[in-house]
Scaffold this motif. Structure first.
Motif, PDB file in Angstrom:
ATOM      1  N   UNK A 180     -10.432  -3.604   1.619  1.00  0.00           N
ATOM      2  CA  UNK A 180      -8.669  -2.930   1.569  1.00  0.00           C
ATOM      3  C   UNK A 180      -9.670  -2.695   3.499  1.00  0.00           C
ATOM      4  N   UNK A 181      -8.246  -2.339   3.739  1.00  0.00           N
ATOM      5  CA  UNK A 181      -8.466  -1.987   5.044  1.00  0.00           C
ATOM      6  C   UNK A 181      -7.198  -1.052   5.500  1.00  0.00           C
ATOM      7  N   UNK A 182      -7.689   0.128   5.762  1.00  0.00           N
ATOM      8  CA  UNK A 182      -6.571   1.445   5.684  1.00  0.00           C
ATOM      9  C   UNK A 182      -7.021   3.126   6.332  1.00  0.00           C
ATOM     10  N   UNK A 190      -3.376   3.680  -2.132  1.00  0.00           N
ATOM     11  CA  UNK A 190      -4.311   2.564  -1.076  1.00  0.00           C
ATOM     12  C   UNK A 190      -4.088   1.269  -2.052  1.00  0.00           C
ATOM     13  N   UNK A 191      -3.943  -0.141  -1.378  1.00  0.00           N
ATOM     14  CA  UNK A 191      -3.844  -0.878  -2.264  1.00  0.00           C
ATOM     15  C   UNK A 191      -4.792  -1.874  -1.400  1.00  0.00           C
ATOM     16  N   UNK A 218      -7.296  14.873   9.704  1.00  0.00           N
ATOM     17  CA  UNK A 218      -8.377  13.937   9.707  1.00  0.00           C
ATOM     18  C   UNK A 218      -8.151  13.010   9.639  1.00  0.00           C
ATOM     19  N   UNK A 219      -8.279  11.810  10.201  1.00  0.00           N
ATOM     20  CA  UNK A 219      -8.006  10.824   9.545  1.00  0.00           C
ATOM     21  C   UNK A 219      -9.109   9.905   9.060  1.00  0.00           C
ATOM     22  N   UNK A 220      -9.020   9.143   8.161  1.00  0.00           N
ATOM     23  CA  UNK A 220      -9.338   8.133   7.163  1.00  0.00           C
ATOM     24  C   UNK A 220      -9.665   7.446   7.135  1.00  0.00           C
ATOM     25  N   UNK A 221     -10.914   5.845   7.528  1.00  0.00           N
ATOM     26  CA  UNK A 221     -10.519   5.147   7.667  1.00  0.00           C
ATOM     27  C   UNK A 221     -11.109   3.892   7.000  1.00  0.00           C
ATOM     28  N   UNK A 222     -10.200   3.529   5.576  1.00  0.00           N
ATOM     29  CA  UNK A 222     -11.140   3.034   4.588  1.00  0.00           C
ATOM     30  C   UNK A 222     -11.492   1.873   4.590  1.00  0.00           C
ATOM     31  N   UNK A 223     -12.886   1.077   4.463  1.00  0.00           N
ATOM     32  CA  UNK A 223     -12.811  -0.654   5.005  1.00  0.00           C
ATOM     33  C   UNK A 223     -13.565  -0.479   2.922  1.00  0.00           C
ATOM     34  N   UNK A 224     -13.213  -1.883   2.763  1.00  0.00           N
ATOM     35  CA  UNK A 224     -13.984  -1.382   1.604  1.00  0.00           C
ATOM     36  C   UNK A 224     -13.549  -3.349   0.911  1.00  0.00           C
TER      37      UNK A 224
END
Length: 205
Positions: free
Chosen positions: A150-152, A142-143, A83-89
């Motif tokens: 954050x965009x990872x 995550x950084x 499962x790909x998890x694309x996090x934008x915060x």
């Protein structure tokens, strides 16, 4: 006798023609049924394609902080690798943070203890560096940039979004994404010494 013979001949011809007509009607009905069946097949194929396409369906997760403010959105997508998890915060503390999948889909601020422990259906130890790990819910750190964004994208290779499947994230209890205040050291039990839970989002809400 001649009249009788002629009458019999006429009757035989009539019977023959009637039989031929019946056979033609049956052949026509059969062809119509075949045509109808062949016309319905494309719809069945389309339905099959649509069913298969659900494997790529995206699940959106909204992560909120202890003040109930939206600080991130994660897009989960089924891939061959997991499962790909694309996090934008945004509005997050800069630095390195632990990022995990937790076992219960409940996010009650401010501590988010309601999300339970890490998602761990295999009964493993925590951490990528532990010989008996990792948890299925362990993710890479995550950084967050100095501006709080954050965009990872990370891959959870031990889980799936398929309902009813082994290690599915869409369980009856639900699951959640958690961001921690500190970095995960990938070995300390039970959660990598990653500090407090600063953001939480329910998966599949």
């Amino acid at each position: 006798m001649n009249r009788l013979t002629k009458l019999i001949s006429v009757l035989l011809v009539a019977i023959f023609l009637t039989a031929c007509g019946t056979n033609n009607e049956e052949e026509t009905d059969t062809q119509n049924q075949e045509n109808t069946s062949s016309e319905s097949n494309p719809n069945q194929e389309e339905q099959t394609v649509e069913t298969n396409a659900t494997a790529e369906e995206e699940v959106l997760v909204s992560l909120k902080n202890a003040e109930d403010m939206l600080v991130g959105t994660a897009t989960l997508t089924e891939r061959d690798s997991g499962v790909s998890i694309h996090l934008e915060g945004e509005n997050l503390p800069p630095g390195t943070h632990g990022f995990h999948i937790h076992e219960t889909g409940v996010c009650e601020p401010p501590e988010f203890a309601s999300a339970g422990d890490h998602y761990n259906p295999t009964g493993a130890k925590h951490g990528f560096d532990h010989p008996e790990g990792p948890h299925a819910g362990d993710l890479e750190n995550i950084i967050v940039s100095d501006d709080g964004t954050v965009n990872v994208e990370v891959i959870a290779d031990m889980v799936t979004l398929e309902q009813g499947a082994e290690n599915t994230l869409l369980t009856d209890e639900g699951t959640a994404l958690i961001i921690h205040s500190g970095a995960d050291d990938y070995i300390s039990q039970p959660s990598g010494d990653a500090g407090d839970r600063i953001a939480c989002g329910v998966i599949g809400e």
